[in-house]
Design a protein around this motif. Structure first.
Motif, PDB file in Angstrom:
ATOM      1  N   GLU A  90       0.809  -1.253  -0.150  1.00 16.19           N
ATOM      2  CA  GLU A  90       0.031   0.063  -0.031  1.00 16.19           C
ATOM      3  C   GLU A  90       0.932   1.179   0.110  1.00 16.19           C
ATOM      4  O   GLU A  90       2.037   1.165   0.412  1.00 16.19           O
ATOM      5  N   ASN A  91       0.195   2.579  -0.317  1.00 21.51           N
ATOM      6  CA  ASN A  91       0.724   3.844  -0.380  1.00 21.51           C
ATOM      7  C   ASN A  91       1.790   3.955  -1.417  1.00 21.51           C
ATOM      8  O   ASN A  91       2.777   5.042  -1.337  1.00 21.51           O
ATOM      9  N   TRP A  92       1.862   3.080  -2.240  1.00 11.44           N
ATOM     10  CA  TRP A  92       2.959   3.116  -3.467  1.00 11.44           C
ATOM     11  C   TRP A  92       2.092   2.982  -4.756  1.00 11.44           C
ATOM     12  O   TRP A  92       2.950   2.840  -5.704  1.00 11.44           O
ATOM     13  N   ASP A  93       0.797   3.218  -4.755  1.00 10.80           N
ATOM     14  CA  ASP A  93      -0.012   2.965  -6.038  1.00 10.80           C
ATOM     15  C   ASP A  93       0.830   3.623  -7.312  1.00 10.80           C
ATOM     16  O   ASP A  93       0.614   3.339  -8.320  1.00 10.80           O
ATOM     17  N   GLU A  94       0.744   4.899  -6.844  1.00 12.70           N
ATOM     18  CA  GLU A  94       1.191   5.797  -8.035  1.00 12.70           C
ATOM     19  C   GLU A  94       2.540   5.378  -8.935  1.00 12.70           C
ATOM     20  O   GLU A  94       2.554   5.210  -9.892  1.00 12.70           O
ATOM     21  N   ALA A  95       3.407   4.932  -8.041  1.00  9.59           N
ATOM     22  CA  ALA A  95       4.769   4.239  -8.425  1.00  9.59           C
ATOM     23  C   ALA A  95       4.688   2.942  -8.913  1.00  9.59           C
ATOM     24  O   ALA A  95       5.174   2.680 -10.049  1.00  9.59           O
ATOM     25  N   LEU A  96       3.655   2.173  -8.384  1.00  8.53           N
ATOM     26  CA  LEU A  96       3.978   0.814  -8.460  1.00  8.53           C
ATOM     27  C   LEU A  96       2.746   0.292  -9.625  1.00  8.53           C
ATOM     28  O   LEU A  96       3.058  -0.867 -10.207  1.00  8.53           O
ATOM     29  N   ASP A  97       1.770   1.115  -9.740  1.00  7.59           N
ATOM     30  CA  ASP A  97       0.740   0.526 -10.571  1.00  7.59           C
ATOM     31  C   ASP A  97       1.163   0.293 -12.055  1.00  7.59           C
ATOM     32  O   ASP A  97       0.834  -0.890 -12.570  1.00  7.59           O
ATOM     33  N   PRO A  98       1.891   1.161 -12.755  1.00  5.63           N
ATOM     34  CA  PRO A  98       2.462   0.754 -14.107  1.00  5.63           C
ATOM     35  C   PRO A  98       3.274  -0.453 -13.866  1.00  5.63           C
ATOM     36  O   PRO A  98       3.211  -1.425 -14.918  1.00  5.63           O
ATOM     37  N   TRP A  99       4.150  -0.860 -13.075  1.00  4.28           N
ATOM     38  CA  TRP A  99       4.793  -1.992 -13.022  1.00  4.28           C
ATOM     39  C   TRP A  99       3.886  -3.304 -12.624  1.00  4.28           C
ATOM     40  O   TRP A  99       4.279  -4.282 -13.168  1.00  4.28           O
ATOM     41  N   ARG A 100       2.713  -3.117 -11.750  1.00  4.83           N
ATOM     42  CA  ARG A 100       1.845  -4.137 -11.462  1.00  4.83           C
ATOM     43  C   ARG A 100       1.349  -4.541 -13.020  1.00  4.83           C
ATOM     44  O   ARG A 100       1.222  -5.689 -13.269  1.00  4.83           O
ATOM     45  N   THR A 101       0.786  -3.662 -13.762  1.00  7.36           N
ATOM     46  CA  THR A 101       0.452  -3.791 -14.822  1.00  7.36           C
ATOM     47  C   THR A 101       1.294  -4.423 -15.981  1.00  7.36           C
ATOM     48  O   THR A 101       0.838  -5.455 -16.602  1.00  7.36           O
ATOM     49  N   ASP A 102       2.549  -4.159 -16.032  1.00  9.82           N
ATOM     50  CA  ASP A 102       3.477  -4.773 -16.812  1.00  9.82           C
ATOM     51  C   ASP A 102       3.671  -6.409 -16.173  1.00  9.82           C
ATOM     52  O   ASP A 102       3.936  -7.205 -17.025  1.00  9.82           O
ATOM     53  N   LEU A 103       3.526  -6.702 -14.760  1.00 14.09           N
ATOM     54  CA  LEU A 103       3.812  -7.850 -14.330  1.00 14.09           C
ATOM     55  C   LEU A 103       2.803  -8.662 -14.839  1.00 14.09           C
ATOM     56  O   LEU A 103       2.847  -9.772 -15.160  1.00 14.09           O
ATOM     57  N   PHE A 104       1.405  -8.166 -14.394  1.00 10.53           N
ATOM     58  CA  PHE A 104       0.067  -8.931 -14.837  1.00 10.53           C
ATOM     59  C   PHE A 104       0.316  -9.405 -16.430  1.00 10.53           C
ATOM     60  O   PHE A 104      -0.159 -10.395 -16.840  1.00 10.53           O
ATOM     61  N   ASP A 105       0.674  -8.653 -17.228  1.00 15.09           N
ATOM     62  CA  ASP A 105       0.941  -8.589 -18.679  1.00 15.09           C
ATOM     63  C   ASP A 105       1.592  -9.784 -19.113  1.00 15.09           C
ATOM     64  O   ASP A 105       1.827 -10.711 -19.769  1.00 15.09           O
ATOM     65  N   LEU A 106       2.914  -9.955 -18.176  1.00  8.47           N
ATOM     66  CA  LEU A 106       4.081 -10.824 -18.451  1.00  8.47           C
ATOM     67  C   LEU A 106       3.563 -12.207 -17.822  1.00  8.47           C
ATOM     68  O   LEU A 106       3.847 -13.052 -18.375  1.00  8.47           O
ATOM     69  N   ILE A 107       2.520 -12.134 -16.760  1.00 14.23           N
ATOM     70  CA  ILE A 107       2.002 -13.422 -16.431  1.00 14.23           C
ATOM     71  C   ILE A 107       1.260 -13.960 -17.497  1.00 14.23           C
ATOM     72  O   ILE A 107       0.892 -15.155 -17.987  1.00 14.23           O
ATOM     73  N   GLU A 108       0.389 -13.143 -18.089  1.00 17.61           N
ATOM     74  CA  GLU A 108      -0.542 -13.368 -19.023  1.00 17.61           C
ATOM     75  C   GLU A 108       0.288 -14.096 -20.133  1.00 17.61           C
ATOM     76  O   GLU A 108      -0.305 -14.907 -20.988  1.00 17.61           O
ATOM     77  N   THR A 109       1.253 -13.638 -20.753  1.00 17.60           N
ATOM     78  CA  THR A 109       2.283 -14.053 -21.731  1.00 17.60           C
ATOM     79  C   THR A 109       3.066 -15.196 -21.502  1.00 17.60           C
ATOM     80  O   THR A 109       3.806 -15.674 -22.355  1.00 17.60           O
ATOM     81  N   THR A 110       2.838 -15.735 -20.210  1.00 17.39           N
ATOM     82  CA  THR A 110       3.622 -16.917 -20.048  1.00 17.39           C
ATOM     83  C   THR A 110       2.915 -17.887 -19.409  1.00 17.39           C
ATOM     84  O   THR A 110       3.040 -18.365 -18.073  1.00 17.39           O
ATOM     85  N   PRO A 111       2.048 -18.630 -20.201  1.00 17.98           N
ATOM     86  CA  PRO A 111       0.929 -19.898 -19.625  1.00 17.98           C
ATOM     87  C   PRO A 111       1.811 -21.053 -19.240  1.00 17.98           C
ATOM     88  O   PRO A 111       0.706 -21.807 -18.649  1.00 17.98           O
ATOM     89  N   ASN A 112       3.014 -21.289 -19.672  1.00 15.56           N
ATOM     90  CA  ASN A 112       3.582 -22.273 -19.183  1.00 15.56           C
ATOM     91  C   ASN A 112       4.089 -22.125 -17.719  1.00 15.56           C
ATOM     92  O   ASN A 112       4.959 -23.284 -17.368  1.00 15.56           O
ATOM     93  N   LEU A 113       4.029 -21.041 -17.224  1.00 13.81           N
ATOM     94  CA  LEU A 113       4.546 -20.818 -15.943  1.00 13.81           C
ATOM     95  C   LEU A 113       3.493 -20.559 -14.786  1.00 13.81           C
ATOM     96  O   LEU A 113       2.421 -19.758 -15.136  1.00 13.81           O
ATOM     97  N   ASP A 114       3.523 -21.264 -13.577  1.00 18.32           N
ATOM     98  CA  ASP A 114       2.588 -20.969 -12.518  1.00 18.32           C
ATOM     99  C   ASP A 114       3.203 -19.996 -11.567  1.00 18.32           C
ATOM    100  O   ASP A 114       4.334 -20.061 -10.929  1.00 18.32           O
ATOM    101  N   TRP A 115       2.638 -18.609 -11.675  1.00 23.42           N
ATOM    102  CA  TRP A 115       3.003 -17.646 -10.830  1.00 23.42           C
ATOM    103  C   TRP A 115       2.372 -17.761  -9.198  1.00 23.42           C
ATOM    104  O   TRP A 115       1.421 -17.525  -9.316  1.00 23.42           O
ATOM    105  N   GLN A 116       3.519 -17.777  -8.456  1.00 25.11           N
ATOM    106  CA  GLN A 116       3.171 -17.829  -6.952  1.00 25.11           C
ATOM    107  C   GLN A 116       3.286 -16.531  -6.352  1.00 25.11           C
ATOM    108  O   GLN A 116       4.578 -16.004  -6.287  1.00 25.11           O
ATOM    109  N   ILE A 117       2.456 -15.687  -6.243  1.00 23.59           N
ATOM    110  CA  ILE A 117       2.511 -14.387  -5.708  1.00 23.59           C
ATOM    111  C   ILE A 117       2.101 -14.468  -4.246  1.00 23.59           C
ATOM    112  O   ILE A 117       0.864 -14.853  -3.720  1.00 23.59           O
ATOM    113  N   LEU A 118       3.148 -13.979  -3.271  1.00 17.97           N
ATOM    114  CA  LEU A 118       3.111 -14.076  -1.844  1.00 17.97           C
ATOM    115  C   LEU A 118       3.034 -12.690  -1.442  1.00 17.97           C
ATOM    116  O   LEU A 118       3.785 -12.186  -1.833  1.00 17.97           O
TER     117      LEU A 118
END
Length: 264
Positions: A90-118
């Motif tokens: 929390e409290n880092w949304d402005e900085a992290l949201d673009p990176w989060r979107t990039d991460l979710f895009d990366l997860i979507e483009t790697t369907p042979n990987l199971d991403w463990q988000i802890l």
């Protein structure tokens, strides 16, 4: 990292580094110690007033290589993200949201990987998805996201598990590491995996064997896969990972679309 010593995953991936401590389990966080050693080169990236640093583009390309290799070998690789940050801090949304979107895009483009988000902040998952314009079932629709939360004692299990399981995903899991107290009534409804481990390092707080056995027995009773990582302590390799003379290394089978073949 190409490979990792973390026994329950294949690779680790950090899209960015830096976080802040939120509970007792964070007291001796190894990631904050690593970050502190490099402050002279990168500045302060830990704590509420530090910066958050995106990793290199070369690092961001590694999961694409892992995905191609997994597809070629007919395998699935598990990728733990993020060991040096928290995706839902929390409290880092402005900085992290673009990176989060990039991460979710990366997860979507790697369907042979199971991403463990802890995460230690499961209550932030739903508002993050909503703010970024993703539906609540986005992770489930991808089919390769395992959502987990840290539960070092009964209090944090009570606080963190309910918001975690409200977010649909292929697998929900609990990481009771470091386990700092008993969890006699672990809520295992909608939980597909439990990891337990003791704290390691020179200041490691002790973990009682009865706490581990109690969680193991609850998992056995509910049919939930149980993974015991380590006893921990100052010399974790000597303390080992045997529980009642055997290793417990169960890993759940991923929920798959019909055309795919399940594997461990």
């Amino acid at each position: 990292m190409e490979y990792t010593e973390i026994a329950w995953t294949t690779h680790t991936f950090n899209g960015w580094e830096g976080c802040s401590k939120v509970s007792s389990g964070c007291k001796f966080c190894y990631a904050s110690g690593i970050a502190k050693r490099f402050e002279s080169n990168r500045g302060v990236i830990w704590g509420p007033h530090g910066t958050r640093v995106r990793t290199s583009e070369q690092n961001w390309k590694k999961p694409l290589t892992w995905n191609r290799k997994a597809e070629k070998n007919g395998e699935r690789y598990r990728v733990f993200t993020a060991s040096m940050s928290d995706v839902f801090e929390e409290n880092w949304d402005e900085a992290l949201d673009p990176w989060r979107t990039d991460l979710f895009d990366l997860i979507e483009t790697t369907p042979n990987l199971d991403w463990q988000i802890l995460t230690k902040r499961p209550a932030a998952i739903a508002p993050t998805l909503k703010r970024l314009g993703y539906p609540k079932d986005f992770f489930l629709s991808l089919g390769n996201v395992w959502l987990g939360t840290s539960t070092e004692n009964a209090d944090w299990a009570r606080r963190r598990i309910p918001p975690l399981t409200k977010i649909p995903a292929a697998v929900h899991f609990i990481s009771a590491e470091p386990l700092l107290g008993p969890i006699p009534n672990l809520p295992l409804d909608h939980i597909e995996w439990v990891i337990v481990g003791g704290e390691s390092g020179p200041k490691a707080r002790p973990m009682e064997a009865d706490w581990v056995r109690e969680i193991r027995d609850q998992c056995l009773a509910s049919g939930t896969p149980f993974f015991f990582k380590q006893w921990g302590g100052a010399r974790k390799k000597l303390s080992g990972k045997l529980l009642e003379a055997r290793e417990w290394t169960q890993i759940p089978t991923r929920t798959l679309p019909k055309e795919e073949t399940p594997c461990m």
